[in-house]
Design an enzyme around this catalytic site. Structure first.
Site: not given
Ligand code: SIN
Length: 289
Positions: A261, A276, A103, A105
């Protein structure tokens, strides 16, 4: 052409994207010259990685504010007393992790996020790596004919199926563990060009992802699915990706407009706790036909 860096060390991790950044200690302070080069590396490599950062939540927030406005996540549990920081957590007994599907974000927002700054507080002994893929590389490798067709298209994105009521059907409370919530806030729908002109680099990048993209605008689901599926498979081929192995104190800063990612869920029985911060972006323009 690769940029020259004088104040930081930049080591590319794969030909398609990603670079490790050295000679930076966020807790000790990042000079304006260093910050300008970190930003340049972010534009050049799509995702950048820092190691061995020992930072407090306040220092994480202070560093994020140098990039722009913080975007407070609607659905993830925030760190107590620091609503700017979202927790990306998986407990040993939980089966699902956050972000397991490829995805970008917030593509469901009409003005999608610039990117995120993910900081590792607790990581599994082994596993829990994150994969990144370059949407420049994905677009560049398409045929002229496919590029021409995609340049004329827009796609619909939504948060409803991922964070609304339907996302929770069949999942018990213990599994969610208070990690995600606020289902009534999952009302975002957005239309974006399928190929965007990257706001910083000006390069064309493929902008559809399997988590949040629903269909091409003006096409049915049945018409959209085969082509979207082709593009998703195409975009995640090994040559367009890199893989980051986390240690406590590692940080990744990724550009949502240039990359996708996927957080690997291969560490059952172990805890993984990340902080995050997501950053506000700008409206996305179509790449020129
Ligand atoms: C995310 O998708 O923001 C998380 C990525 C992760 O936990 O490595």
């Amino acid at each position: 052409m690769e940029s020259e860096y004088r104040y930081i060390r930049v080591t590319p991790v794969s030909p398609a994207l990603g670079a490790e950044i050295g000679n930076v200690d966020i807790a000790a302070g990042v000079s304006d010259e260093q910050f300008a080069e970190i930003r340049q590396a972010f534009i050049e490599y799509g995702v950048i990685f820092l190691r061995d950062q020992e930072i407090t939540p306040e220092q994480h927030i202070g560093f994020a504010e140098r990039w722009g406005q913080i975007n407070i996540n609607r659905f993830f549990r925030p760190v107590a007393s620091h609503p700017q920081i979202a927790e990306v957590r998986k407990e040993p007994h939980q089966k699902n992790n956050i972000g397991a599907q490829w995805h970008t974000d917030h593509s469901y927002d009409q003005v999608p996020a610039l990117g995120s700054i993910l900081y590792a507080r607790e990581v599994p002994r082994v596993g829990g790596d994150t994969l990144f893929a370059s949407m420049y590389a994905a677009y560049d490798a398409l045929s002229d004919g496919m590029q021409r067709m995609l340049l004329g298209l827009q796609a619909e994105h939504s948060s409803r199926h991922s964070f609304g009521e339907e996302a929770y059907v069949g999942i018990d409370d213990d599994e969610l563990g208070g990690r995600l919530g606020n289902v009534e806030a999952a009302t975002q729908d957005a239309l974006h060009p399928v190929v965007i002109k990257h706001p910083l680099s000006g390069r064309p990048a493929l902008y559809v992802n399997p988590e949040f993209t629903l269909r091409f605008a003006g096409w049915t689901d049945a018409e959209s699915r085969p082509l979207l599926e082709y593009l998703y498979q195409h975009a995640r081929q090994n040559e367009f990706t890199c893989r980051f192995h986390w240690q406590p104190g590692s940080m990744a800063i990724w550009d949502n407009r240039a990359t996708q990612h996927c957080a690997l869920n291969d560490y059952h029985g172990q805890r993984r706790l990340m902080h995050r911060i997501t950053l506000d972006g700008v409206p996305l323009e179509a790449a020129a036909a």
